[in-house]
Design an enzyme around this catalytic site. Structure first.
Site, PDB file in Angstrom:
ATOM      1  N   LYS A  40       0.805  -1.225   0.000  1.00  0.00           N
ATOM      2  CA  LYS A  40       0.000   0.000   0.000  1.00  0.00           C
ATOM      3  C   LYS A  40       0.834   1.270   0.000  1.00  0.00           C
ATOM      4  CE  LYS A  40      -4.017  -1.935   2.185  1.00  0.00           C
ATOM      5  NZ  LYS A  40      -4.627  -2.075   3.496  1.00  0.00           N
TER       6      LYS A  40
ATOM      7  N   GLU B  88      -2.724   8.576   8.185  1.00  0.00           N
ATOM      8  CA  GLU B  88      -3.398   9.534   7.299  1.00  0.00           C
ATOM      9  C   GLU B  88      -4.403  10.356   8.107  1.00  0.00           C
ATOM     10  OE1 GLU B  88      -5.396   7.032   4.482  1.00  0.00           O
ATOM     11  OE2 GLU B  88      -3.684   6.942   3.131  1.00  0.00           O
TER      12      GLU B  88
ATOM     13  N   HIS C  69     -16.267  -4.173   6.706  1.00  0.00           N
ATOM     14  CA  HIS C  69     -15.432  -4.185   5.506  1.00  0.00           C
ATOM     15  C   HIS C  69     -15.834  -5.225   4.488  1.00  0.00           C
ATOM     16  CE1 HIS C  69     -13.019  -1.187   7.486  1.00  0.00           C
ATOM     17  NE2 HIS C  69     -13.088  -1.933   8.562  1.00  0.00           N
TER      18      HIS C  69
ATOM     19  N   ARG D 120      -7.520  -6.886 -10.002  1.00  0.00           N
ATOM     20  CA  ARG D 120      -8.304  -8.072 -10.365  1.00  0.00           C
ATOM     21  C   ARG D 120      -9.683  -7.630 -10.844  1.00  0.00           C
ATOM     22  NH1 ARG D 120      -8.962  -7.543  -4.670  1.00  0.00           N
ATOM     23  NH2 ARG D 120     -11.134  -6.945  -4.283  1.00  0.00           N
TER      24      ARG D 120
HETATM   25  C1  MV4 Z   1      -9.861   5.610   5.365  1.00  0.00           C
HETATM   26  C2  MV4 Z   1     -11.054   6.128   5.920  1.00  0.00           C
HETATM   27  C3  MV4 Z   1     -11.059   7.459   6.261  1.00  0.00           C
HETATM   28  N1  MV4 Z   1      -9.947   8.220   6.081  1.00  0.00           N
HETATM   29  N2  MV4 Z   1      -8.788   6.411   5.206  1.00  0.00           N
HETATM   30  C4  MV4 Z   1     -11.301   1.044   5.081  1.00  0.00           C
HETATM   31  C5  MV4 Z   1     -10.771  -0.068   4.252  1.00  0.00           C
HETATM   32  C6  MV4 Z   1      -9.640   0.458   3.475  1.00  0.00           C
HETATM   33  N3  MV4 Z   1      -9.758   0.092   2.110  1.00  0.00           N
HETATM   34  C7  MV4 Z   1      -9.687   1.935   3.653  1.00  0.00           C
HETATM   35  N4  MV4 Z   1     -10.627   2.218   4.696  1.00  0.00           N
HETATM   36  C8  MV4 Z   1     -10.816   3.485   5.156  1.00  0.00           C
HETATM   37  N5  MV4 Z   1      -9.766   4.327   4.988  1.00  0.00           N
HETATM   38  C9  MV4 Z   1      -8.855   7.678   5.572  1.00  0.00           C
HETATM   39  N6  MV4 Z   1      -7.768   8.449   5.423  1.00  0.00           N
HETATM   40  C10 MV4 Z   1     -12.128   5.270   6.101  1.00  0.00           C
HETATM   41  C11 MV4 Z   1     -12.013   3.945   5.757  1.00  0.00           C
HETATM   42  C12 MV4 Z   1     -13.136   3.105   6.061  1.00  0.00           C
HETATM   43  C13 MV4 Z   1     -13.395   2.711   7.394  1.00  0.00           C
HETATM   44  C14 MV4 Z   1     -12.575   3.063   8.444  1.00  0.00           C
HETATM   45  C15 MV4 Z   1     -12.868   2.657   9.758  1.00  0.00           C
HETATM   46  C16 MV4 Z   1     -13.982   1.868  10.007  1.00  0.00           C
HETATM   47  C17 MV4 Z   1     -14.812   1.488   8.977  1.00  0.00           C
HETATM   48  C18 MV4 Z   1     -14.535   1.900   7.661  1.00  0.00           C
HETATM   49  C19 MV4 Z   1     -15.373   1.500   6.620  1.00  0.00           C
HETATM   50  C20 MV4 Z   1     -15.090   1.900   5.341  1.00  0.00           C
HETATM   51  C21 MV4 Z   1     -13.976   2.703   5.060  1.00  0.00           C
END
Ligand code: MV4
Length: 497
Positions: free
Chosen positions: A116, A200, A235, A293
């Site tokens: 990542k 972040e 997720h 993918r």
């Molecule tokens: C984040 C975010 C908010 N701000 N990054 C979740 C999975 C991954 N693909 C990226 N994710 C997130 N990244 C920043 N800078 C919010 C999520 C996020 C999330 C975070 C905490 C709890 C549940 C979540 C559900 C979807 C996305």
């Protein structure tokens, strides 16, 4: 043209790829674990090979066993589906070495996006918006404190190798930072054998917007617009739609330009998806990661663009140029997908087991990608998703109505399913007005169980089951209309028989 394609996968996606092969006149080869002897992909493929015991690690994830099946079958290409080995660079490389075509991106593409931090670094270099953050790994709590002083709270700490929400911590207050930092690192180590983390700024009101891209071996790159996947729980995506109800036209244009530029910058080949976090208040978007993918939710893109993405993957792997240009791709109408899972709709605990009745929805503008059938036993070993219902409409309201109709028509008994969860989502105000964020399932969703089941004593179910058993015997046939859950309707229908 390829003569024979081996599908290194199972379930509905194996069926999806078999169908694309048949449409192109290519023979298909299924592989199956001991738990999948009676799976539909084994029936629908032209030939099938056993690749080992039920656990994925001993079958679908075992590169050597897949390579054996490739040799035995004489397949000239492999489609990995999603999950399993689909983003495994070593697998793609092993096939390449054996002179077999991997239907997917290059090993270099997979590697570049697999880590990542490396992905973020590459995207920044290509002028793709990223979230303000640590600019690399954060290796001590002192560093973490400095980063927070610089970018402010709240922040999100992420394990570089993380996924599925593991190794991720949101920090709202300064005194939570140290324990969150340690937790993210130890989770990274435990789950992914890697304790590298980065930080972040936490984007509030987040929506998950992703862009479908496609590159060929001639340097052409095209995007196929967005999918919104914010309806998710722990997720796991639950419902996806395209277009997103929250993306304004000018932001959509920008997302398209950014995604094509991003894919070109890494010489991307094949189907790929850029995942963005979208701030629903400011309408800003930030690159999160890239999936190298075909994705579960690809059918909604197929429904609004009319492009067969799997067929396109196969043609691109053959070395053909993309069959369309950017200006050929338009979003026509609206598509929504519901992931149907074998799970308890209230506890979300998987509910594998024997499917008794199974009748898929039909009718106008419904697509069902399912490997369920009556008498099939959903194995405990794999993902509980057994079907995808996709509805299309000229506008969002019509697509929602049609999906609701399809959910009503879907008969699936013997196992528990999340169909009533989907029914509840389609009635939720925040879903209907499109303002939902990734927090929807936790905060805004009330799961409504059918009235029939509320306040009914167990002995009533017993009587209903007895009536159903009696009716089944009398009818000398298995009919879905006399199951216990429909005992009221049955009383009415008795007169008809
Ligand atoms: C984040 C975010 C908010 N701000 N990054 C979740 C999975 C991954 N693909 C990226 N994710 C997130 N990244 C920043 N800078 C919010 C999520 C996020 C999330 C975070 C905490 C709890 C549940 C979540 C559900 C979807 C996305």
């Amino acid at each position: 043209m390829f003569k024979k394609v081996l599908i290194a996968n199972r379930g509905e996606i194996a069926l999806r790829v078999i169908r694309a092969c048949r449409d192109l006149g290519i023979a298909s080869v299924a592989v199956y674990s001991d738990a999948d002897r009676n799976s539909l992909h084994v029936v629908l493929a032209d030939e099938a090979y056993n690749i080992g015991p039920a656990p994925s690690k001993e079958s679908y994830l075992k590169i050597e066993n897949i390579l054996d099946a490739v040799r035995k079958s004489g397949a000239d290409a492999v489609h990995p589906g999603y999950g399993f080995l689909s983003e495994n660079a070593e697998f793609a490389e092993a096939l390449e070495k054996a002179g077999i075509v991997f239907i997917g991106p290059t090993p270099a593409n997979i590697r570049a996006m697999g880590d990542k931090l490396s992905a973020i670094r590459l995207m920044k270099a290509a002028d793709v918006p990223t979230v303000p953050g640590s600019d690399g790994s954060v290796d001590s709590i002192e560093d973490a404190k400095k980063v927070v002083d610089l970018i402010g709270l709240p922040v999100i700490i992420k394990a570089t190798a993380g996924g599925g929400g593991k190794g991720m911590r949101v920090v709202y207050k300064k005194d939570e930072l140290e324990s969150a930092y340690r937790a993210a690192r130890s989770e990274g180590l435990n789950y992914f054998k890697n304790d590298t983390v980065y930080i972040e700024r936490y984007v509030q009101n987040p929506k998950h917007i992703e862009m479908q891209v496609f590159g060929d071996k001639h340097g052409n790159v095209v995007h196929l617009f967005e999918r919104e996947c914010s309806i998710q729980r722990r997720h796991q995506k639950v419902i996806e739609e395209s277009p997103s109800p929250s993306v304004p036209p000018e932001v959509r244009k920008k997302l398209g330009e950014v995604s094509v530029r991003a894919a070109k910058s890494i010489d991307y080949i094949g189907a790929g998806t850029f995942e963005f976090i979208f701030d629903n208040v400011t309408k800003d978007f930030f690159f999160m990661e890239m999936n190298t993918r075909l994705q579960v939710e690809h059918p909604i893109t197929e429904m609004v663009t009319g492009v067969d993405l799997v067929q396109e993957q196969i043609m691109v792997a053959l070395g053909k140029p993309l069959s369309f240009k950017q200006e050929d791709i338009v979003q026509r109408g609206h598509a929504i997908e519901a992931r149907i899972c074998a799970e308890d709709p209230q506890t979300f605990v998987p509910s594998p087991g024997l499917i008794r009745r199974c009748r898929h929805p039909q009718g106008p503008f419904i697509r069902t990608d399912s490997y369920a059938y009556p008498g099939y036993e959903v194995p405990i070993y794999y993902d509980p998703m057994i079907a995808k219902l996709i509805a299309w409409g000229p506008n969002r309201d019509t697509a929602i109505r049609r999906l609701d109709r399809a959910l009503t028509e879907f008969t699936l008994t013997g196992i528990k399913t999340n169909i009533v969860l989907h029914k509840s989502i389609l009635q939720a105000p925040k879903f209907l007005d499109g303002s939902y964020t990734t927090q929807f399932c936790e905060k805004d969703l009330e799961i409504k169980m059918p009235k029939l089941f509320q306040g009914v004593d167990d002995h009533v179910f017993l009587i209903a089951a007895a009536i159903a058993a009696y009716n089944e015997k009398k009818a000398k046939a298995v009919s879905e209309y006399n199951v216990a859950s429909r005992w009221k309707d049955q009383a009415r229908k008795d007169g008809l028989r």
